[in-house]
Structures are given as C-alpha cells and as structure tokens.
Design a protein around this motif. Sequence first.
Motif, short mmCIF file in Angstrom:
data_model
loop_
_atom_site.label_atom_id
_atom_site.label_comp_id
_atom_site.label_asym_id
_atom_site.label_seq_id
_atom_site.Cartn_x
_atom_site.Cartn_y
_atom_site.Cartn_z
N ALA A 92 1.06 -1.33 -0.06
CA ALA A 92 0.15 0.23 -0.26
C ALA A 92 1.26 1.09 -0.04
O ALA A 92 1.58 1.44 -0.98
CB ALA A 92 -1.40 -0.05 1.67
N LEU A 93 0.98 2.91 1.39
CA LEU A 93 1.15 3.15 1.52
C LEU A 93 2.99 2.87 0.97
O LEU A 93 3.74 2.35 2.71
CB LEU A 93 0.57 3.91 2.28
N ASN A 94 3.66 3.58 0.70
CA ASN A 94 5.52 3.05 0.33
C ASN A 94 6.37 4.16 0.89
O ASN A 94 7.05 4.70 1.45
CB ASN A 94 5.80 2.31 -0.61
N ASP A 95 5.30 5.71 0.31
CA ASP A 95 6.73 6.84 0.35
C ASP A 95 5.61 8.00 0.56
O ASP A 95 4.22 8.49 -0.06
CB ASP A 95 7.57 6.66 -0.04
N VAL A 96 5.87 9.34 1.10
CA VAL A 96 4.91 10.33 1.06
C VAL A 96 6.31 11.59 0.44
O VAL A 96 7.65 11.52 1.06
CB VAL A 96 4.28 10.79 1.88
N ARG A 97 6.15 12.57 0.18
CA ARG A 97 6.18 13.86 -0.39
C ARG A 97 5.52 15.42 0.00
O ARG A 97 4.57 15.35 -1.06
CB ARG A 97 7.40 13.72 -1.96
N PHE A 98 6.09 15.69 1.04
CA PHE A 98 5.56 17.42 0.25
C PHE A 98 5.93 18.61 0.12
O PHE A 98 7.02 18.90 -0.44
CB PHE A 98 5.31 17.56 2.22
N LYS A 99 4.58 19.60 -1.24
CA LYS A 99 5.14 20.46 -1.41
C LYS A 99 4.75 21.72 -0.47
O LYS A 99 4.73 21.68 0.55
CB LYS A 99 4.25 21.33 -2.80
#
Length: 105
Positions: A92-99
């Motif tokens: 499912a969720l593997n990574d996040v990046r934010f702006k």
Amino acid sequence: MARGSWRDSDYCQTGYLRGYDLKSHADEGSIGDNTAANALRMYCTDETNYIEGPGNMWGHWLGPSYCHDGKVICGIITLVQENQGTFTDDTALNDVRFKCCDFPA
C-alpha cells in the motif's frame, strides 16, 4: 475494500505544518511480510510541537525533512503500490513527499 482504521484527527496547536518524518520498513523480499510505511510524524512551525499517528512497531524513522525559508507544507504526493493480486504481498503506502509554499500572510 479498504483496510485499516481511521484514527482521531490532530492538528498543530499553533502555526502550520513545516516538516515530516516517515517510519518505514525495509523490503523483506519473498520471505517476509512487507509493511512499508508504518507511521508519520508531522512537525509544526512553532518547532516545539509535532503530531504523530500511532503507527506500529515495524521499521525505522527515515529522518526529518523540513520546508525552509519560512515556507510551510501546502501539498502532498503519495507513492502507493497497486494491488499485487491474491498470492503476492501488498504494501500500500510506501512513501510521501510534501510540497512547500510561502507562509500565509
């Protein structure tokens, strides 16, 4: 069918979100259960407050990442693994990046 449970919402007591840290579990290959992202910690602009979901015991914190030059978090992109089928491990969720954007006036 969605798996999991929604937790209580949380927010910065003062200010806005300015950074994060992701708790991630390394790939176990074909011999183990892959869990990928297991917790998220969000840092607030007041630098004394952070928000952390309950997560679970697997994985390690990857290290905090912050918006710089007075910017705050204003967007998100997620890395999500598609359904791998009946006999393959899903993460499912593997990574996040934010702006980061300019601090609101």
